[in-house]
Write a protein that holds these residues in place. Structure first.
Motif, PDB file in Angstrom:
ATOM      1  N   TYR A  37      48.829  42.930  38.206  1.00 42.51           N
ATOM      2  CA  TYR A  37      48.393  42.293  39.443  1.00 42.51           C
ATOM      3  C   TYR A  37      49.552  42.154  40.414  1.00 42.51           C
ATOM      4  O   TYR A  37      50.726  42.279  40.044  1.00 42.51           O
ATOM      5  CB  TYR A  37      47.761  40.925  39.170  1.00 42.51           C
ATOM      6  N   THR A  51      47.461  35.605  47.864  1.00 39.06           N
ATOM      7  CA  THR A  51      46.415  35.634  46.837  1.00 39.06           C
ATOM      8  C   THR A  51      46.791  36.618  45.733  1.00 39.06           C
ATOM      9  O   THR A  51      47.073  37.783  46.025  1.00 39.06           O
ATOM     10  CB  THR A  51      45.075  36.104  47.464  1.00 39.06           C
ATOM     11  N   PRO A  52      46.775  36.151  44.464  1.00 41.05           N
ATOM     12  CA  PRO A  52      46.987  37.119  43.379  1.00 41.05           C
ATOM     13  C   PRO A  52      45.762  37.994  43.203  1.00 41.05           C
ATOM     14  O   PRO A  52      44.628  37.499  43.250  1.00 41.05           O
ATOM     15  CB  PRO A  52      47.222  36.226  42.146  1.00 41.05           C
ATOM     16  N   MET A  53      45.971  39.278  43.034  1.00 40.35           N
ATOM     17  CA  MET A  53      44.858  40.225  42.863  1.00 40.35           C
ATOM     18  C   MET A  53      45.271  41.364  41.956  1.00 40.35           C
ATOM     19  O   MET A  53      46.430  41.802  41.993  1.00 40.35           O
ATOM     20  CB  MET A  53      44.461  40.848  44.208  1.00 40.35           C
ATOM     21  N   VAL A  54      44.319  41.862  41.202  1.00 36.32           N
ATOM     22  CA  VAL A  54      44.521  43.094  40.440  1.00 36.32           C
ATOM     23  C   VAL A  54      44.660  44.245  41.442  1.00 36.32           C
ATOM     24  O   VAL A  54      43.970  44.263  42.460  1.00 36.32           O
ATOM     25  CB  VAL A  54      43.309  43.325  39.511  1.00 36.32           C
ATOM     26  N   HIS A  65      40.387  45.130  45.375  1.00 33.85           N
ATOM     27  CA  HIS A  65      38.947  44.896  45.462  1.00 33.85           C
ATOM     28  C   HIS A  65      38.657  43.426  45.210  1.00 33.85           C
ATOM     29  O   HIS A  65      39.474  42.696  44.636  1.00 33.85           O
ATOM     30  CB  HIS A  65      38.181  45.767  44.462  1.00 33.85           C
ATOM     31  N   GLY A  66      37.472  43.015  45.634  1.00 38.25           N
ATOM     32  CA  GLY A  66      37.049  41.636  45.405  1.00 38.25           C
ATOM     33  C   GLY A  66      35.707  41.413  46.067  1.00 38.25           C
ATOM     34  O   GLY A  66      35.065  42.361  46.545  1.00 38.25           O
ATOM     35  N   ALA A  67      35.326  40.150  46.115  1.00 43.31           N
ATOM     36  CA  ALA A  67      34.045  39.817  46.740  1.00 43.31           C
ATOM     37  C   ALA A  67      34.080  40.172  48.224  1.00 43.31           C
ATOM     38  O   ALA A  67      35.117  40.032  48.882  1.00 43.31           O
ATOM     39  CB  ALA A  67      33.767  38.330  46.572  1.00 43.31           C
ATOM     40  N   ASN A  70      35.514  37.636  50.313  1.00 47.78           N
ATOM     41  CA  ASN A  70      36.898  37.230  50.024  1.00 47.78           C
ATOM     42  C   ASN A  70      37.721  37.109  51.312  1.00 47.78           C
ATOM     43  O   ASN A  70      37.765  38.022  52.132  1.00 47.78           O
ATOM     44  CB  ASN A  70      37.536  38.274  49.092  1.00 47.78           C
ATOM     45  N   ARG A  71      38.361  35.978  51.426  1.00 44.49           N
ATOM     46  CA  ARG A  71      39.088  35.627  52.644  1.00 44.49           C
ATOM     47  C   ARG A  71      40.211  36.617  52.958  1.00 44.49           C
ATOM     48  O   ARG A  71      40.349  37.095  54.087  1.00 44.49           O
ATOM     49  CB  ARG A  71      39.653  34.224  52.406  1.00 44.49           C
ATOM     50  N   THR A  72      41.006  36.924  51.941  1.00 43.01           N
ATOM     51  CA  THR A  72      42.149  37.810  52.166  1.00 43.01           C
ATOM     52  C   THR A  72      41.685  39.222  52.498  1.00 43.01           C
ATOM     53  O   THR A  72      42.187  39.864  53.425  1.00 43.01           O
ATOM     54  CB  THR A  72      43.047  37.825  50.917  1.00 43.01           C
TER      55      THR A  72
END
Ligand SMILES: Cc1cc2nc3c(=O)[nH]c(=O)nc-3n(C[C@H](O)[C@H](O)[C@H](O)COP(=O)(O)OP(=O)(O)OC[C@H]3O[C@@H](n4cnc5c(N)ncnc54)[C@H](O)[C@@H]3O)c2cc1C
Length: 226
Positions: A37, A51-54, A65-67, A70-72
């Motif tokens: 990540y 924001t931590p993210m994979v 990727h994310g929802a 997702n704000r970021t």
């Protein structure tokens, strides 16, 4: 500067401890590929986010990727500049002085603007790449995303253009006058350990974890994953 190196820019030129700078793609790619990540930072008119993210590296781009909410990701999609950092901690460095106490690490910082991967097939390819970067060999064994799940997910690509790595892999750098100070000095190595797989509730005791889970490790060996 050859094609095998990123071109340092005003933003990515290391000034402090410049001897630890690395711009070669092989080093940068290896750090990005070993890390699971990253931390993604960006500014919006209201505030700064981190924001931590994979992540997954695919060639010369990072996939996030994310929802869809997702704000970021939304801020990046809407034009905010990204600053992404990936760090692997390799050792605690015990110098003889407080000042000489440090860490060994491999770290990459990327600046740039991300763009959304909107095309359905390209998005599915990117999700495939993200799953395979995380757990090589897993994609054929997961249910593919439904149309609803695809719509609920946002995928961004961030080009790897403005990139630097910084690597410290040294013993303590004690001052000559401190070497006689009566204190142990050295390194405490740090390793990430991937443990024995634990079955989820509902998985039959008869069913053993697949090889890609039992043999999981990072960095991923050449030929696996990306
Ligand atoms: C190792 C790791 C990998 C992750 N990978 C992904 C990924 O690939 N994609 C993805 O979408 N999300 C991932 N997450 C979750 C991610 O960090 C966010 O929680 C999520 O993306 C929601 O972000 P948001 O800004 O929309 O959340 P919001 O719920 O809008 O955030 C509101 C507030 O909640 C708090 N908050 C949110 N997330 C965190 C957090 N992680 N830690 C502490 N406080 C938090 C903050 O105070 C924030 O201001 C990962 C988290 C970790 C730790």
């Amino acid at each position: 500067m050859s094609q095998s190196e990123y071109v340092p820019t005003e933003l990515t030129t290391l000034r402090r401890r410049a001897q630890r700078a690395r711009y070669d793609r092989a080093t940068v790619h290896a750090i990005l590929d070993e890390a699971v990540y990253c931390h993604v930072s960006c500014n919006t008119p209201e505030r700064t986010f981190c924001t931590p993210m994979v992540h997954a590296r695919r060639g010369e781009e990072l996939l996030l990727h994310g929802a869809s909410s997702n704000r970021t990701l939304r801020a990046l999609r809407d034009g905010a500049t990204a600053c992404v950092n990936v760090t692997l901690l390799d050792a605690l460095v015990l110098g003889r002085s407080a000042f000489g106490t440090s860490v060994n690490y491999r770290s990459v910082t990327v600046f740039g603007r991300a763009e959304e991967i909107g095309d359905r097939d390209a998005k599915l390819d990117a999700l495939h790449a993200i799953i395979e970067a995380l757990i090589p060999g897993r994609w054929p064994h997961v249910r593919v995303p439904s149309e609803r799940e695809m719509a609920m997910t946002m995928v961004l690509r961030l080009p790897l253009v403005e990139v630097s790595a910084k690597v410290r892999s040294e013993p303590p750098a004690d001052l000559a006058e401190d070497r006689g100070f009566d204190s142990w000095a050295g390194l405490i190595p740090v390793r990430s350990v991937y443990g024995v797989p634990m079955a989820a509730p509902g998985v039959s005791d008869e069913r053993s974890a697949p090889t890609y889970a039992r043999a999981y490790r990072r960095p991923v060996a050449a030929g696996e994953g990306r």
